[in-house]
Design a protein around this motif. Structure first.
Motif, mmCIF file in Angstrom:
data_model
loop_
_atom_site.group_PDB
_atom_site.id
_atom_site.type_symbol
_atom_site.label_atom_id
_atom_site.label_comp_id
_atom_site.label_asym_id
_atom_site.label_seq_id
_atom_site.Cartn_x
_atom_site.Cartn_y
_atom_site.Cartn_z
ATOM 1 N N VAL A 154 0.802 -1.188 -0.144
ATOM 2 C CA VAL A 154 -0.031 -0.109 -0.108
ATOM 3 C C VAL A 154 0.816 1.244 -0.106
ATOM 4 O O VAL A 154 0.814 2.066 -0.733
ATOM 5 N N GLU A 155 1.845 1.202 0.991
ATOM 6 C CA GLU A 155 2.691 2.409 1.007
ATOM 7 C C GLU A 155 3.466 2.618 -0.305
ATOM 8 O O GLU A 155 3.576 3.868 -0.672
ATOM 9 N N GLU A 156 3.801 1.579 -0.940
ATOM 10 C CA GLU A 156 4.605 1.886 -2.197
ATOM 11 C C GLU A 156 3.828 2.607 -3.330
ATOM 12 O O GLU A 156 4.093 3.431 -4.049
ATOM 13 N N VAL A 157 2.317 2.074 -3.381
ATOM 14 C CA VAL A 157 1.367 2.696 -4.350
ATOM 15 C C VAL A 157 1.068 4.074 -3.873
ATOM 16 O O VAL A 157 1.030 5.170 -4.745
ATOM 17 N N GLY A 163 3.826 10.882 -3.163
ATOM 18 C CA GLY A 163 5.404 11.111 -2.579
ATOM 19 C C GLY A 163 5.790 10.347 -1.648
ATOM 20 O O GLY A 163 4.927 9.856 -0.730
ATOM 21 N N PRO A 164 7.084 10.220 -1.124
ATOM 22 C CA PRO A 164 7.540 9.448 -0.063
ATOM 23 C C PRO A 164 7.226 10.177 1.436
ATOM 24 O O PRO A 164 7.226 11.391 1.313
ATOM 25 N N ARG A 234 -4.607 -3.793 -8.266
ATOM 26 C CA ARG A 234 -3.662 -4.630 -8.950
ATOM 27 C C ARG A 234 -2.446 -5.185 -8.121
ATOM 28 O O ARG A 234 -2.192 -6.173 -8.008
ATOM 29 N N ALA A 235 -1.764 -4.259 -7.440
ATOM 30 C CA ALA A 235 -0.624 -4.452 -6.462
ATOM 31 C C ALA A 235 -1.136 -5.326 -5.517
ATOM 32 O O ALA A 235 -0.169 -6.322 -5.169
ATOM 33 N N LEU A 236 -2.280 -5.125 -5.003
ATOM 34 C CA LEU A 236 -2.611 -5.985 -3.535
ATOM 35 C C LEU A 236 -2.863 -7.610 -4.092
ATOM 36 O O LEU A 236 -2.610 -8.320 -3.479
ATOM 37 N N LEU A 237 -3.487 -7.652 -5.120
ATOM 38 C CA LEU A 237 -3.954 -8.991 -5.795
ATOM 39 C C LEU A 237 -2.543 -9.636 -6.210
ATOM 40 O O LEU A 237 -2.604 -10.811 -6.198
ATOM 41 N N ASP A 238 -1.659 -8.810 -6.753
ATOM 42 C CA ASP A 238 -0.397 -9.466 -7.370
ATOM 43 C C ASP A 238 0.155 -10.066 -5.906
ATOM 44 O O ASP A 238 0.929 -11.107 -6.030
#
Length: 261
Positions: A154-157, A163-164, A234-238
């Motif tokens: 989640v944080e990466e998305v 931004g970071p 998409r990122a979570l399901l991956d």
């Protein structure tokens, strides 16, 4: 003037995990809630605390500076048939100006971290009944606490879009300061409680939870909101195709009353 909080209201009400039942049981026992008490919910949001407390009180005053939050809370109260909640616009500076009756219990959730704590506790001392008190409840995070891997996803998305370095404003990291402020206030008799609250989220719930945060609110994301949801899904399901994401919330509550004489 609209704020990021305005656009989070429906997501906040729907996707923020409720506080644990143990907290409400604690309040019912500690303040002998029998339907005759007057409760103030300061920084009420959409009624996360007001709504479950209403059946235990004679009347609840839900105070929040954001009209959209109050409107969402009023909608939910009507939906649940709760008629003993007054939804009042105001912030922590308005405690003594709202012309409230004597308050038996003031509850404050995560919003306490954004308040002028010393002042608001002094103001509450003026409006609380002789045996009244305040209960603050918040999530707790400590450096080094184990974190499920899906939160890193989640944080990466989030970082791609905002931004970071952005963290939720209600991360609860200053628990020790909170308790110290209570102990130095007129309500210096403090007891603390902690619970571990297991939570399981679906993909939709994880996305909705992000939209309930000011940093990733619909107002901030704007036209990127759909893309944010698509990429996060998409990122979570991956990461885990099962589509369920577990974590344990650490919840702290501090109950403060005047010292016994």
């Amino acid at each position: 003037m609209s704020t990021p909080f305005a656009s989070t209201a429906p997501y906040y009400a729907r996707y923020r995990p409720p506080y644990p039942r143990e907290f409400h049981t604690l309040l019912a026992d500690r303040f002998a809630l029998d339907g005759s008490q007057t409760v103030l919910d300061l920084g009420a949001g959409p009624g996360t605390l007001s709504l479950p407390l209403a059946p235990l009180a004679d009347h609840v005053y839900a105070v929040d500076p954001e009209p959209a939050m109050l409107a969402e809370g009023a909608r939910l109260a009507e939906e649940r048939g709760l008629t003993n909640i007054s939804w009042l616009r105001g912030d922590d500076t308005a405690v003594t100006r709202l012309c409230l009756p004597r308050i038996d219990l003031c509850v404050i959730g995560r919003a306490f971290h954004r308040m002028d704590r010393g002042r608001v506790l002094a103001d509450l001392d003026e409006v609380l009944a002789p045996r009244g008190g305040v209960a603050v409840v918040t999530s707790l995070h400590r450096p080094g606490d184990p974190r499920p891997a899906w939160l890193t996803v989640v944080e990466e998305v989030r970082e791609r879009f905002i931004g970071p370095g952005a963290r939720p404003a209600d991360d609860g990291a200053d628990w020790d300061d909170l308790v110290e402020r209570l102990a130095k206030s007129p309500l210096s008799r403090v007891e603390t409680h902690r619970w571990d609250q297991p939570v399981r989220h679906t993909v939709d719930e994880v996305i909705g939870l992000q939209l309930s945060l000011p940093a990733t609110s619909p107002a901030v994301l704007g036209e990127r909101m759909t893309a944010f949801g698509t990429q996060l899904r998409r990122a979570l399901l991956d990461h885990d195709p099962r589509g369920t994401y577990d974590r344990t919330l650490r919840i702290g509550a501090a109950v403060a009353t005047r010292p016994r004489r």
